[in-house]
Every structure is written in structure tokens, then in C-alpha cells.
Design an enzyme around this catalytic site. Structure first.
Site, mmCIF file in Angstrom:
data_model
loop_
_atom_site.group_PDB
_atom_site.id
_atom_site.type_symbol
_atom_site.label_atom_id
_atom_site.label_comp_id
_atom_site.label_asym_id
_atom_site.label_seq_id
_atom_site.Cartn_x
_atom_site.Cartn_y
_atom_site.Cartn_z
ATOM 1 N N TYR A 245 0.838 -1.211 0.000
ATOM 2 C CA TYR A 245 0.000 0.000 0.000
ATOM 3 C C TYR A 245 0.870 1.258 0.000
ATOM 4 C CZ TYR A 245 -3.765 3.231 1.474
ATOM 5 O OH TYR A 245 -4.676 4.276 1.561
ATOM 6 N N LYS B 270 0.860 3.917 -3.031
ATOM 7 C CA LYS B 270 0.469 5.315 -2.774
ATOM 8 C C LYS B 270 1.627 6.265 -3.079
ATOM 9 C CE LYS B 270 -3.838 4.913 -1.688
ATOM 10 N NZ LYS B 270 -4.829 5.396 -2.668
#
Ligand code: NAD
Length: 232
Positions: A159, A163
Site C-alpha cells: 500500500y 500510494k
């Protein structure tokens, strides 16, 4: 500036307590017409109905898997036939996972990147030419504080990496499209009170995360929505 002749596309705005839905409402309150693209078709249609009723703007909700270019193409063809030209794109659809790196599989890694990065690419690549042609556009990405500080919230390495990928994407795109009247920005929220953690951030783990938040509580979806609306 009036935006009543323009549409803001918000991906992932179907979830009830999500940042996307709050953003779609905030943009509609500011006068934007709204198009919602979400994997959850019923949720997308539901928020569109809610927005048209509450804000008196045009709104359309379409089922769409942002990871699939053909699905994005089909959904945006519906959007373009239903509402005024697109002036803003909010790349909000996203998924997270707390899986530790030593346990993550290639499938999970790919899926996190597919939704967060490829999904933003598919939607932005399809809509950016129109924004450039019309000489006006606002593009906003949903990154995360995880990207900047390397986790420490809920999401794992995949993640944070995805991101961070979105941050580079947005920065480079801003340089390319700025001269054409298209601004590109990212917001990088800390922990916001939505259902993205699927009930997995509880007890001691939640306490630990909140201990690192200066105000000692989760942020609210509406706070992020207002910031995105300002950027648009
Ligand atoms: P959420 O789970 O409430 O909403 C995400 C939405 O994306 C859902 O409606 C889901 O159906 C949709 N979606 C998922 N995969 C999709 C796909 N393939 N195609 C189309 N739609 C898809 O999440 P949220 O907390 O509102 O998060 C919104 C965005 O903000 C995400 O990008 C997330 O990574 C980011 N973010 C959230 C937080 C937080 O703490 N909640 C913090 C920082 C960043």
C-alpha cells in the site's frame, strides 16, 4: 468561476462512509455535476440519486472496474452521454491491506497496485485529452500519509509503495499538463474514519495508530472532501 456546466468524475464514491461519497457531495454542493464510477454499481447509482436530489445538480452513477481499461471506456462513454463535459477527476478508488511484507503474495501486491495506480492511470489517461483540449481541468489523487512516512498507519508495504507511486504520477503529470490549464494535486490523508480497513483496525492496534495522531482521533471523510473540493 462557475462549474455548473462541468462534471466532476469521482471514482470509488459508492461506499457509504467513504471519502469518495463525501467528496461527491461536497463537489455537488459547490455546483459541480457529478459522475460516480465504482465497482459497486448499486452504490454508484445510489449516491448519484442522493446527490441529484440533495444538490439539484446532474449526477450519474456507473458500475466500473477501474483496473480494466475496457470497463473504464464503457463507463465513461455512458458518463459523456449523460452529463456535461468533464472538468475534474478525483482518483479516489483504492484498496489497502495490512499484510506484512514477508507474507505478501504476488497476487495481492499486483491487486493493490492495480486498483491504486493502474486504476488512476486508466481513468486519467482516458479523460486528460479532453481536459487539455478544453483548456481546463482539475485532477486530484488520493495518496496516503503511508506513502510519505513508510506505513505506520494501517496499510502494509504494498500500500505504501502504491500510494508513493501515485505521488510521483501526480507530480510528473502536474508538470506536463499545467501549461494546458490542468492542475494536478494529491492529498495524503492520515487515518480517516471509513470502512476501508474492513473492521481490521481495532483494539491495541488502533490505539497505537491513534497515539501517533496529534489530535488523538481519526480524521473525518468530510474534512478530506472539503480539501479536495478546494483543489478542484
Ligand atoms: P472505502 O473502502 O470506503 O471506499 C473505496 C471505494 O473504492 C469503494 O466504494 C470500492 O467499491 C471502490 N473500489 C475498490 N476497488 C475498485 C475498483 N477496482 N474499481 C472501482 N472502484 C473500486 O475507502 P476510503 O477510506 O473512502 O478511501 C478512499 C481513498 O482514500 C482510497 O484511495 C484510499 O487508499 C485513500 N485513503 C484512505 C485513508 C483512510 O484512512 N480511510 C487514508 C489515506 C488514503
Amino acid at each position: 468561476m462557475s462549474v455548473s456546466d462541468k462534471t466532476a468524475v469521482v471514482t470509488g464514491a459508492g461506499s457509504k462512509r467513504g471519502i469518495g461519497r463525501a467528496t461527491a457531495h461536497a463537489l455537488a454542493a459547490a455546483g459541480w455535476n457529478i459522475a460516480v464510477l465504482d465497482l459497486d454499481e448499486a452504490g454508484a447509482k445510489d449516491v448519484a440519486t442522493e446527490i441529484a436530489e440533495q444538490h439539484g445538480v446532474q449526477a450519474v452513477g456507473v458500475g466500473c472496474d477501474v483496473t480494466d481499461a475496457a470497463s473504464v471506456e464503457a463507463a465513461l462513454a455512458v458518463v459523456e452521454s449523460a452529463v456535461p463535459p468533464v472538468g475534474a477527476v478525483v482518483n479516489n478508488a483504492g484498496i489497502t491491506s495490512p499484510t506484512p511484507f514477508l507474507e505478501v503474495t504476488s497476487e495481492e501486491w499486483e491487486r493493490i497496485f492495480a486498483v491504486n495506480v493502474r486504476g488512476s492511470y486508466n481513468v486519467t489517461r482516458r479523460l486528460a485529452p479532453g481536459l487539455v483540449e478544453r483548456g481546463f481541468g482539475r485532477i486530484v489523487f488520493l495518496s496516503s500519509v503511508s506513502a510519505e512516512r513508510g506505513g505506520g498507519v494501517f496499510g502494509g508495504v504494498a500500500y505504501s509503495a502504491a500510494k508513493a507511486g501515485q505521488l510521483g504520477f501526480a507530480r510528473a503529470l502536474a508538470r506536463e499538463l499545467g501549461p494546458n490549464g490542468v492542475t494536478v494535486n494529491s492529498v495524503a490523508p492520515g487515518l480517516i474514519d471509513t470502512d476501508i480497513t474492513a473492521g481490521k483496525l481495532v483494539g491495541e492496534k488502533e490505539k497505537q495508530v491513534l497515539a501517533g495522531v496529534p489530535v488523538g482521533r481519526k480524521g473525518r471523510a468530510a474534512d478530506v472532501a472539503d480539501l479536495i473540493t478546494y483543489l478542484c
